[in-house]
Design a protein around this motif. Structure first.
Motif, PDB file in Angstrom:
ATOM      1  N   ALA A  66       0.847  -1.202   0.000  1.00  0.00           N
ATOM      2  CA  ALA A  66       0.000   0.000   0.000  1.00  0.00           C
ATOM      3  C   ALA A  66       0.879   1.247   0.000  1.00  0.00           C
ATOM      4  CB  ALA A  66      -0.918   0.012   1.215  1.00  0.00           C
ATOM      5  N   PRO A  67       0.569   2.187  -0.846  1.00  0.00           N
ATOM      6  CA  PRO A  67       1.434   3.350  -0.979  1.00  0.00           C
ATOM      7  C   PRO A  67       1.365   4.339   0.186  1.00  0.00           C
ATOM      8  CG  PRO A  67      -0.381   3.482  -2.527  1.00  0.00           C
ATOM      9  CD  PRO A  67      -0.473   2.162  -1.852  1.00  0.00           C
ATOM     10  N   SER A  68       0.303   4.361   0.959  1.00  0.00           N
ATOM     11  CA  SER A  68       0.231   5.371   2.015  1.00  0.00           C
ATOM     12  C   SER A  68      -0.654   4.923   3.172  1.00  0.00           C
ATOM     13  CB  SER A  68      -0.304   6.692   1.456  1.00  0.00           C
ATOM     14  OG  SER A  68      -1.675   6.572   1.146  1.00  0.00           O
ATOM     15  N   VAL A  69      -0.479   5.626   4.280  1.00  0.00           N
ATOM     16  CA  VAL A  69      -1.293   5.381   5.460  1.00  0.00           C
ATOM     17  C   VAL A  69      -2.750   5.734   5.148  1.00  0.00           C
ATOM     18  CG1 VAL A  69      -1.698   6.125   7.843  1.00  0.00           C
ATOM     19  CG2 VAL A  69       0.627   5.728   7.042  1.00  0.00           C
ATOM     20  N   ARG A  70      -2.946   6.773   4.351  1.00  0.00           N
ATOM     21  CA  ARG A  70      -4.303   7.199   4.000  1.00  0.00           C
ATOM     22  C   ARG A  70      -5.064   6.070   3.295  1.00  0.00           C
ATOM     23  NH1 ARG A  70      -4.963  11.546  -0.421  1.00  0.00           N
ATOM     24  NH2 ARG A  70      -2.807  11.787   0.215  1.00  0.00           N
ATOM     25  N   ASP A  71      -4.389   5.354   2.392  1.00  0.00           N
ATOM     26  CA  ASP A  71      -5.033   4.237   1.700  1.00  0.00           C
ATOM     27  C   ASP A  71      -5.426   3.123   2.664  1.00  0.00           C
ATOM     28  OD1 ASP A  71      -4.724   5.503  -0.768  1.00  0.00           O
ATOM     29  OD2 ASP A  71      -2.776   4.548  -1.119  1.00  0.00           O
ATOM     30  N   LEU A  72      -4.545   2.835   3.611  1.00  0.00           N
ATOM     31  CA  LEU A  72      -4.851   1.788   4.591  1.00  0.00           C
ATOM     32  C   LEU A  72      -5.993   2.195   5.510  1.00  0.00           C
ATOM     33  CD1 LEU A  72      -1.240   0.632   5.446  1.00  0.00           C
ATOM     34  CD2 LEU A  72      -2.962  -0.639   4.181  1.00  0.00           C
ATOM     35  N   ARG A  73      -6.010   3.458   5.915  1.00  0.00           N
ATOM     36  CA  ARG A  73      -7.117   3.955   6.759  1.00  0.00           C
ATOM     37  C   ARG A  73      -8.438   3.882   5.997  1.00  0.00           C
ATOM     38  NH1 ARG A  73      -5.229   3.612  11.732  1.00  0.00           N
ATOM     39  NH2 ARG A  73      -3.443   4.933  12.102  1.00  0.00           N
TER      40      ARG A  73
ATOM     41  N   TRP B 235     -11.574 -11.588   8.536  1.00  0.00           N
ATOM     42  CA  TRP B 235     -10.304 -12.171   8.123  1.00  0.00           C
ATOM     43  C   TRP B 235      -9.217 -11.653   9.064  1.00  0.00           C
ATOM     44  CZ3 TRP B 235     -13.349  -9.702   4.281  1.00  0.00           C
ATOM     45  CH2 TRP B 235     -14.006 -10.577   3.415  1.00  0.00           C
ATOM     46  N   ARG B 236      -8.783 -12.474  10.000  1.00  0.00           N
ATOM     47  CA  ARG B 236      -7.761 -12.046  10.976  1.00  0.00           C
ATOM     48  C   ARG B 236      -6.445 -11.704  10.307  1.00  0.00           C
ATOM     49  NH1 ARG B 236      -8.325 -15.509  16.496  1.00  0.00           N
ATOM     50  NH2 ARG B 236     -10.552 -15.161  16.664  1.00  0.00           N
ATOM     51  N   ASP B 237      -6.065 -12.487   9.314  1.00  0.00           N
ATOM     52  CA  ASP B 237      -4.798 -12.231   8.630  1.00  0.00           C
ATOM     53  C   ASP B 237      -4.808 -10.874   7.931  1.00  0.00           C
ATOM     54  OD1 ASP B 237      -3.937 -14.694   9.472  1.00  0.00           O
ATOM     55  OD2 ASP B 237      -4.401 -15.702   7.587  1.00  0.00           O
ATOM     56  N   VAL B 238      -5.944 -10.500   7.381  1.00  0.00           N
ATOM     57  CA  VAL B 238      -6.071  -9.207   6.714  1.00  0.00           C
ATOM     58  C   VAL B 238      -5.972  -8.084   7.741  1.00  0.00           C
ATOM     59  CG1 VAL B 238      -7.631  -7.718   5.388  1.00  0.00           C
ATOM     60  CG2 VAL B 238      -7.401 -10.129   4.781  1.00  0.00           C
ATOM     61  N   ASP B 239      -6.656  -8.238   8.854  1.00  0.00           N
ATOM     62  CA  ASP B 239      -6.592  -7.227   9.913  1.00  0.00           C
ATOM     63  C   ASP B 239      -5.160  -7.079  10.429  1.00  0.00           C
ATOM     64  OD1 ASP B 239      -9.325  -6.822   9.718  1.00  0.00           O
ATOM     65  OD2 ASP B 239      -9.789  -8.203  11.356  1.00  0.00           O
ATOM     66  N   LEU B 240      -4.473  -8.183  10.592  1.00  0.00           N
ATOM     67  CA  LEU B 240      -3.095  -8.156  11.054  1.00  0.00           C
ATOM     68  C   LEU B 240      -2.194  -7.480  10.029  1.00  0.00           C
ATOM     69  CD1 LEU B 240      -1.055  -8.983  13.222  1.00  0.00           C
ATOM     70  CD2 LEU B 240      -0.821 -11.150  12.017  1.00  0.00           C
ATOM     71  N   ALA B 241      -2.392  -7.767   8.761  1.00  0.00           N
ATOM     72  CA  ALA B 241      -1.583  -7.147   7.704  1.00  0.00           C
ATOM     73  C   ALA B 241      -1.805  -5.638   7.667  1.00  0.00           C
ATOM     74  CB  ALA B 241      -1.928  -7.764   6.350  1.00  0.00           C
ATOM     75  N   ILE B 242      -3.040  -5.201   7.864  1.00  0.00           N
ATOM     76  CA  ILE B 242      -3.325  -3.762   7.891  1.00  0.00           C
ATOM     77  C   ILE B 242      -2.607  -3.118   9.068  1.00  0.00           C
ATOM     78  CG2 ILE B 242      -5.126  -2.034   8.266  1.00  0.00           C
ATOM     79  CD1 ILE B 242      -7.027  -3.890   6.701  1.00  0.00           C
ATOM     80  N   THR B 243      -2.709  -3.727  10.235  1.00  0.00           N
ATOM     81  CA  THR B 243      -2.071  -3.186  11.436  1.00  0.00           C
ATOM     82  C   THR B 243      -0.557  -3.112  11.271  1.00  0.00           C
ATOM     83  OG1 THR B 243      -3.841  -4.088  12.803  1.00  0.00           O
ATOM     84  CG2 THR B 243      -1.804  -3.492  13.925  1.00  0.00           C
TER      85      THR B 243
ATOM     86  N   SER C 178       4.108   4.187   9.508  1.00  0.00           N
ATOM     87  CA  SER C 178       4.105   5.279  10.474  1.00  0.00           C
ATOM     88  C   SER C 178       5.487   5.533  11.062  1.00  0.00           C
ATOM     89  CB  SER C 178       3.117   4.984  11.599  1.00  0.00           C
ATOM     90  OG  SER C 178       1.812   4.934  11.089  1.00  0.00           O
ATOM     91  N   ALA C 179       6.357   4.559  10.986  1.00  0.00           N
ATOM     92  CA  ALA C 179       7.719   4.724  11.492  1.00  0.00           C
ATOM     93  C   ALA C 179       8.488   5.665  10.559  1.00  0.00           C
ATOM     94  CB  ALA C 179       8.417   3.375  11.576  1.00  0.00           C
ATOM     95  N   PRO C 180       9.082   6.713  11.092  1.00  0.00           N
ATOM     96  CA  PRO C 180       9.746   7.700  10.231  1.00  0.00           C
ATOM     97  C   PRO C 180      10.864   7.129   9.358  1.00  0.00           C
ATOM     98  CG  PRO C 180       9.822   8.378  12.546  1.00  0.00           C
ATOM     99  CD  PRO C 180       9.174   7.042  12.487  1.00  0.00           C
ATOM    100  N   ARG C 181      11.603   6.174   9.855  1.00  0.00           N
ATOM    101  CA  ARG C 181      12.715   5.646   9.066  1.00  0.00           C
ATOM    102  C   ARG C 181      12.257   4.700   7.963  1.00  0.00           C
ATOM    103  NH1 ARG C 181      12.054   2.272  13.087  1.00  0.00           N
ATOM    104  NH2 ARG C 181      12.806   0.148  13.059  1.00  0.00           N
ATOM    105  N   LEU C 182      11.056   4.216   8.053  1.00  0.00           N
ATOM    106  CA  LEU C 182      10.553   3.281   7.056  1.00  0.00           C
ATOM    107  C   LEU C 182       9.531   3.904   6.111  1.00  0.00           C
ATOM    108  CD1 LEU C 182      10.055   0.112   9.284  1.00  0.00           C
ATOM    109  CD2 LEU C 182      11.918   0.600   7.733  1.00  0.00           C
ATOM    110  N   HIS C 183       9.316   5.191   6.222  1.00  0.00           N
ATOM    111  CA  HIS C 183       8.304   5.849   5.395  1.00  0.00           C
ATOM    112  C   HIS C 183       8.709   5.790   3.928  1.00  0.00           C
ATOM    113  CE1 HIS C 183       5.075   8.526   4.394  1.00  0.00           C
ATOM    114  NE2 HIS C 183       5.920   9.244   3.694  1.00  0.00           N
ATOM    115  N   ARG C 184       7.753   5.441   3.100  1.00  0.00           N
ATOM    116  CA  ARG C 184       7.992   5.367   1.663  1.00  0.00           C
ATOM    117  C   ARG C 184       7.435   6.623   1.004  1.00  0.00           C
ATOM    118  NH1 ARG C 184       5.028  -0.177   0.633  1.00  0.00           N
ATOM    119  NH2 ARG C 184       5.517  -1.059   2.628  1.00  0.00           N
ATOM    120  N   SER C 185       8.205   7.180   0.123  1.00  0.00           N
ATOM    121  CA  SER C 185       7.680   8.338  -0.599  1.00  0.00           C
ATOM    122  C   SER C 185       6.808   7.847  -1.744  1.00  0.00           C
ATOM    123  CB  SER C 185       8.822   9.181  -1.130  1.00  0.00           C
ATOM    124  OG  SER C 185       9.597   8.437  -2.027  1.00  0.00           O
TER     125      SER C 185
END
Length: 64
Positions: A19-26, A41-49, A56-63
C-alpha cells in the motif's frame, strides 16, 4: 475490497503490504468497517495493522 469480496484474502494481503500510504490503509479500514467485514479475516486485519505501523515509522516511510 473487491479482492476480499471475491474471496481471495491472500491477494488482498499482498496488496496491503505494498500500500502506498497510510491514507489508503485507513480508507480500507473504514470500508471494511462500513461493510461490517472487519474481523472476518484475521490475517487481513493483522496485515493492515502491521503495514500501518511500518508506514508510520519515520525511518521506514515510503515516498509516493
Amino acid at each position: 475490497m473487491a479482492v476480499l469480496r471475491a474471496g481471495n484474502p491472500a491477494a488482498a494481503i499482498a496488496q496491503i503490504k505494498v500500500a502506498p500510504s497510510v491514507r489508503d490503509l485507513r480508507a480500507l479500514e473504514k470500508a471494511l468497517a462500513a461493510a461490517r467485514l472487519n474481523g472476518k479475516w484475521r490475517d487481513v486485519d493483522l496485515a493492515i495493522t502491521e503495514s500501518l505501523e511500518a508506514l508510520s515509522a519515520p525511518r521506514l516511510h515510503r515516498s509516493p
